[in-house]
Design an enzyme around this catalytic site. Sequence first.
Site, PDB file in Angstrom:
ATOM      1  N   SER A 170       0.794  -1.233   0.000  1.00  0.00           N
ATOM      2  CA  SER A 170       0.000   0.000   0.000  1.00  0.00           C
ATOM      3  C   SER A 170       0.825   1.281   0.000  1.00  0.00           C
ATOM      4  O   SER A 170       0.244   2.379  -0.059  1.00  0.00           O
ATOM      5  CB  SER A 170      -0.955   0.009   1.197  1.00  0.00           C
ATOM      6  OG  SER A 170      -2.016  -0.900   0.990  1.00  0.00           O
ATOM      7  N   LYS A 227      -0.019   3.704  -2.738  1.00  0.00           N
ATOM      8  CA  LYS A 227      -1.052   4.742  -2.652  1.00  0.00           C
ATOM      9  C   LYS A 227      -0.463   6.149  -2.591  1.00  0.00           C
ATOM     10  O   LYS A 227      -1.168   7.130  -2.834  1.00  0.00           O
ATOM     11  CB  LYS A 227      -1.938   4.476  -1.438  1.00  0.00           C
ATOM     12  CG  LYS A 227      -2.753   3.182  -1.547  1.00  0.00           C
ATOM     13  CD  LYS A 227      -3.577   2.925  -0.299  1.00  0.00           C
ATOM     14  CE  LYS A 227      -4.524   1.755  -0.487  1.00  0.00           C
ATOM     15  NZ  LYS A 227      -3.861   0.442  -0.518  1.00  0.00           N
ATOM     16  N   SER A 231      -5.856   3.249   4.500  1.00  0.00           N
ATOM     17  CA  SER A 231      -5.282   2.589   3.327  1.00  0.00           C
ATOM     18  C   SER A 231      -6.331   1.840   2.516  1.00  0.00           C
ATOM     19  O   SER A 231      -6.131   0.690   2.111  1.00  0.00           O
ATOM     20  CB  SER A 231      -4.160   1.633   3.755  1.00  0.00           C
ATOM     21  OG  SER A 231      -3.332   1.310   2.682  1.00  0.00           O
TER      22      SER A 231
END
Length: 505
Positions: free
Chosen positions: A67, A70, A133
């Site tokens: 993640s 992101k 997230s």
Amino acid sequence: MYTSKSRRSMRVMGLVLLLAFLLSSVAIAAPAPEKPSVTAASAIVMDYDTGEVLYEKDADTMRVPASMTKVMTAYIIFEELEAGNLTLDTMVPISAANAQRSRDGSNYPASVPLPAGSSVSVDTLLKLILVPSASASCIVMAEYISGSEAAFVQRMNATAQRLGMTAEYKNSHGAHVHYLTARSQAILVREFIHRFPQILDYTSLTGVSFNGKWYPNTNKLLPGLDYAYSGVDGFKTGTISAAGYCLSATAVKNGHRIISVVMKSSNDRTRHTDSRALLDYGFAMVEYQSPYADVAYHWCREDVASLKDLGVELHASGDSFRPDEVITRAEFTAMLYTALERSNALPELPETASPEETTAPENTTLPEETPASEEITLPEETPVPEEPVQTEPLFYDIYGHWAQDYIQKAAQLDLITGTDGYFTPDRPITRQEMMVVLDRCLELPDENGLGFSDDDDIALWALEAAARTSAAGLFQGGNGNTLRPEATCSRAEAVTVLSRVIDML
């Protein structure tokens, strides 16, 4: 009454104390900080101000970021906000497919359920992407910006290439495998904070409430969380089985920012303890590498270091540079002269002011020219006095001053002038005085960089110099686009200006 034995004991003790004092007075170089013990497979620590890598471990191996992906998705969202294509209040529709993805924790972990058929603001989606997230929220924004996630991923890779990253993005969220390096993640975080500092308003959130549920931030270095580290205000975690545990983080100490990245840690605890160790080491290295103790975390640190390395006379006091004190005329003259000298940029001596030029003493009347045929006979006992050879006169008030030599040489080069034979070396120098001095020693184009709200405060004798030096970028306005021409300069401001001078030579 003291006995001879007691007197000898006192003398010995005195010698011991004297020796201890002398040893304590010897400057001993501090040892370099011990490198951190990091369990993560890849790690890096970067100085935000300079981009210097302070520590790295296998930082160029391509690894799964999970993640941390992101961060790139959020970066492109901020580019769209900057371009005016989005606002934080823009409402983004939630398709049935994305609503389903937001509930699919197996394929899109870190799920935050989104309401199908409704709309969610860009501001809220950013919070969901960066704090808990939320993977599906990334797809929502990717499709809204680029029409499809695939098209958005192409933009992610093009952006990475433009920023000098080594990355192969295949999705917008990181729940599925793709690759980048720890160095690239640090580069992206640094660029993000530099270009869009408001990102820290999001990454510093310890949690976010959405649809009646509280979602904590997965970055537990933030204040009040399990591994809180003083000064941390972001950045982003990442966790899937192929990635292990990843964390990019940033913290500020005394105004100085450090960035750390760990990839493929073995568990949540070690990614946080590794990050704490990396941040500790980064700040310790900033102090260790600082040219003076009092500029370790000062905004002028890089300029002071570069000028010291060049050999510029900075008039420091031991381990103290005193960045926030006002700079005197003598100090600036010494800095300027040695900066130009070390850069091989000193101007040529004016024809009328050669250092070998001699002048006659004041109130001396030279005899009229004597015809060659006449002979002058002097008494044998009267010696012919030798006329003293004098260099260009010094200012009356610089004799014995620590900067006397620099001031004299600068005056001979016509870089500085005095008034009625006085230089007033210890008087603080103003910004407009500094502008005039720099205009005298640099060949600046005749351009006008004025347009400040306080242009009327510039003295007439400094107006042209202010116009040229401002156009050259040597001086910039402050809050409200002000120049402050009559304000005195600090030593920190002076080294910044001189660094700009050296850059343009």
